[in-house]
Motif scaffolding. Structure first.
Motif, PDB file in Angstrom:
ATOM      1  N   VAL A  33       0.837  -1.207   0.000  1.00 28.70           N
ATOM      2  CA  VAL A  33       0.000   0.000   0.000  1.00 28.70           C
ATOM      3  C   VAL A  33       0.869   1.254   0.000  1.00 28.70           C
ATOM      4  N   GLU A  34       1.926   1.240   0.799  1.00 23.44           N
ATOM      5  CA  GLU A  34       2.819   2.400   0.849  1.00 23.44           C
ATOM      6  C   GLU A  34       3.565   2.570  -0.476  1.00 23.44           C
ATOM      7  N   LEU A  35       4.013   1.476  -1.062  1.00 24.15           N
ATOM      8  CA  LEU A  35       4.696   1.551  -2.357  1.00 24.15           C
ATOM      9  C   LEU A  35       3.751   2.086  -3.430  1.00 24.15           C
ATOM     10  N   LEU A  36       2.524   1.628  -3.409  1.00 19.52           N
ATOM     11  CA  LEU A  36       1.517   2.101  -4.363  1.00 19.52           C
ATOM     12  C   LEU A  36       1.270   3.599  -4.157  1.00 19.52           C
ATOM     13  N   ARG A  37       1.150   4.028  -2.904  1.00 24.85           N
ATOM     14  CA  ARG A  37       0.927   5.449  -2.607  1.00 24.85           C
ATOM     15  C   ARG A  37       2.080   6.298  -3.129  1.00 24.85           C
ATOM     16  N   ARG A  38       3.297   5.846  -2.892  1.00 24.62           N
ATOM     17  CA  ARG A  38       4.462   6.602  -3.353  1.00 24.62           C
ATOM     18  C   ARG A  38       4.529   6.622  -4.883  1.00 24.62           C
ATOM     19  N   GLY A  39       4.264   5.483  -5.490  1.00 20.61           N
ATOM     20  CA  GLY A  39       4.273   5.431  -6.948  1.00 20.61           C
ATOM     21  C   GLY A  39       3.257   6.385  -7.548  1.00 20.61           C
ATOM     22  N   ARG A  40       2.067   6.402  -6.990  1.00 21.63           N
ATOM     23  CA  ARG A  40       1.035   7.323  -7.471  1.00 21.63           C
ATOM     24  C   ARG A  40       1.462   8.772  -7.277  1.00 21.63           C
ATOM     25  N   GLY A  41       2.115   9.029  -6.171  1.00 20.44           N
ATOM     26  CA  GLY A  41       2.592  10.386  -5.898  1.00 20.44           C
ATOM     27  C   GLY A  41       3.610  10.838  -6.934  1.00 20.44           C
ATOM     28  N   PHE A  42       4.521   9.968  -7.269  1.00 23.98           N
ATOM     29  CA  PHE A  42       5.520  10.306  -8.291  1.00 23.98           C
ATOM     30  C   PHE A  42       4.848  10.513  -9.648  1.00 23.98           C
ATOM     31  N   ALA A  63       1.758  11.487 -10.198  1.00 25.11           N
ATOM     32  CA  ALA A  63       1.004  12.741 -10.114  1.00 25.11           C
ATOM     33  C   ALA A  63       1.929  13.949 -10.209  1.00 25.11           C
ATOM     34  N   ALA A  64       3.157  13.790  -9.727  1.00 25.58           N
ATOM     35  CA  ALA A  64       4.133  14.888  -9.766  1.00 25.58           C
ATOM     36  C   ALA A  64       4.850  14.974 -11.109  1.00 25.58           C
ATOM     37  N   GLY A  65       4.487  14.107 -12.038  1.00 24.62           N
ATOM     38  CA  GLY A  65       5.087  14.163 -13.364  1.00 24.62           C
ATOM     39  C   GLY A  65       6.386  13.389 -13.498  1.00 24.62           C
ATOM     40  N   ASP A  66       6.620  12.432 -12.620  1.00 26.11           N
ATOM     41  CA  ASP A  66       7.836  11.617 -12.677  1.00 26.11           C
ATOM     42  C   ASP A  66       7.456  10.145 -12.812  1.00 26.11           C
ATOM     43  N   PRO A  67       7.016   9.733 -14.012  1.00 20.21           N
ATOM     44  CA  PRO A  67       6.595   8.348 -14.170  1.00 20.21           C
ATOM     45  C   PRO A  67       7.735   7.345 -14.022  1.00 20.21           C
ATOM     46  N   SER A  68       8.956   7.732 -14.348  1.00 20.50           N
ATOM     47  CA  SER A  68      10.086   6.818 -14.170  1.00 20.50           C
ATOM     48  C   SER A  68      10.331   6.560 -12.687  1.00 20.50           C
ATOM     49  N   GLY A  69      10.252   7.604 -11.882  1.00 24.62           N
ATOM     50  CA  GLY A  69      10.368   7.443 -10.436  1.00 24.62           C
ATOM     51  C   GLY A  69       9.240   6.579  -9.891  1.00 24.62           C
ATOM     52  N   ALA A  70       8.042   6.805 -10.413  1.00 17.40           N
ATOM     53  CA  ALA A  70       6.893   6.010  -9.991  1.00 17.40           C
ATOM     54  C   ALA A  70       7.103   4.537 -10.303  1.00 17.40           C
ATOM     55  N   ALA A  71       7.654   4.262 -11.465  1.00 16.82           N
ATOM     56  CA  ALA A  71       7.837   2.868 -11.890  1.00 16.82           C
ATOM     57  C   ALA A  71       8.729   2.101 -10.924  1.00 16.82           C
ATOM     58  N   ARG A  72       9.711   2.764 -10.344  1.00 17.22           N
ATOM     59  CA  ARG A  72      10.590   2.078  -9.389  1.00 17.22           C
ATOM     60  C   ARG A  72       9.801   1.555  -8.194  1.00 17.22           C
ATOM     61  N   TYR A  73       8.953   2.402  -7.629  1.00 17.37           N
ATOM     62  CA  TYR A  73       8.147   1.973  -6.482  1.00 17.37           C
ATOM     63  C   TYR A  73       7.096   0.950  -6.897  1.00 17.37           C
ATOM     64  N   LEU A  74       6.485   1.185  -8.032  1.00 12.30           N
ATOM     65  CA  LEU A  74       5.410   0.301  -8.478  1.00 12.30           C
ATOM     66  C   LEU A  74       5.940  -1.072  -8.898  1.00 12.30           C
ATOM     67  N   ALA A  75       7.138  -1.114  -9.450  1.00 16.40           N
ATOM     68  CA  ALA A  75       7.745  -2.409  -9.795  1.00 16.40           C
ATOM     69  C   ALA A  75       8.013  -3.205  -8.525  1.00 16.40           C
ATOM     70  N   GLU A  76       8.452  -2.531  -7.483  1.00 17.09           N
ATOM     71  CA  GLU A  76       8.676  -3.211  -6.202  1.00 17.09           C
ATOM     72  C   GLU A  76       7.350  -3.732  -5.640  1.00 17.09           C
ATOM     73  N   ALA A  77       6.312  -2.916  -5.753  1.00 22.04           N
ATOM     74  CA  ALA A  77       4.987  -3.350  -5.295  1.00 22.04           C
ATOM     75  C   ALA A  77       4.510  -4.558  -6.101  1.00 22.04           C
ATOM     76  N   ALA A  78       4.772  -4.556  -7.396  1.00 23.22           N
ATOM     77  CA  ALA A  78       4.348  -5.664  -8.257  1.00 23.22           C
ATOM     78  C   ALA A  78       5.094  -6.952  -7.915  1.00 23.22           C
ATOM     79  N   GLU A  79       6.328  -6.831  -7.469  1.00 20.04           N
ATOM     80  CA  GLU A  79       7.063  -8.025  -7.034  1.00 20.04           C
ATOM     81  C   GLU A  79       6.412  -8.632  -5.795  1.00 20.04           C
ATOM     82  N   LEU A  80       5.913  -7.778  -4.919  1.00 19.22           N
ATOM     83  CA  LEU A  80       5.278  -8.242  -3.684  1.00 19.22           C
ATOM     84  C   LEU A  80       3.843  -8.723  -3.914  1.00 19.22           C
ATOM     85  N   ALA A  81       3.177  -8.143  -4.894  1.00 15.05           N
ATOM     86  CA  ALA A  81       1.777  -8.484  -5.185  1.00 15.05           C
ATOM     87  C   ALA A  81       1.620  -8.660  -6.698  1.00 15.05           C
TER      88      ALA A  81
END
Length: 129
Positions: free
Chosen positions: A5-14, A16-34
């Motif tokens: 949930v925290e990784l998803l929140r951070r990814g969404r934040g990145f 929303a802030a216009g940094d999709p590459s930064g978001a992908a790092r958090y979201l890829a980690e979340a995808a490994e877990l789920a």
């Protein structure tokens, strides 16, 4: 950090802030877990799409469509990803399904645009042996 949930929140934040590459790092980690969490995978696919990592986006979206063939949004994004790679003939069936599943007139307009590209595109050269 292991909380999806925290990784998803951070990814969404990145994102929303216009940094999709930064978001992908958090979201890829979340995808490994789920790995079968459709929300996480959708956000990851969007981040890849927005950062023009189209091959990665395509892989995640293909996985999403396999998890839920009736996911009109995943099919729409897969069609857009293929079209953005100038693979219009492959994009068209995904976009048609997305239009049928969503009933969205904007998606139907996109189908028409891609269909026009398919019918006017020059033939691809034969594949190398």
């Amino acid at each position: 950090m292991t909380d999806v949930v925290e990784l998803l929140r951070r990814g969404r934040g990145f994102r929303a802030a216009g940094d999709p590459s930064g978001a992908a790092r958090y979201l890829a980690e979340a995808a490994e877990l789920a790995p079968r969490d459709r929300t996480v995978l959708t956000e990851l696919a969007l981040a890849h799409f927005q950062s023009a990592a189209l091959g990665r986006a395509e892989r995640v979206l293909t996985e999403l469509v396999e998890l839920d063939p009736a996911d009109g949004y995943a099919r729409l994004l897969l069609g857009r990803t293929l079209s953005r790679q100038s693979r219009h003939a492959e994009a068209l069936p995904q976009l048609k399904l997305a239009a049928a599943l969503t009933g969205d007139p904007a998606v139907a307009e996109e189908v028409a645009r891609v269909r026009a590209r398919v019918t006017t595109a020059p033939e691809a050269p034969p594949a190398a042996p």
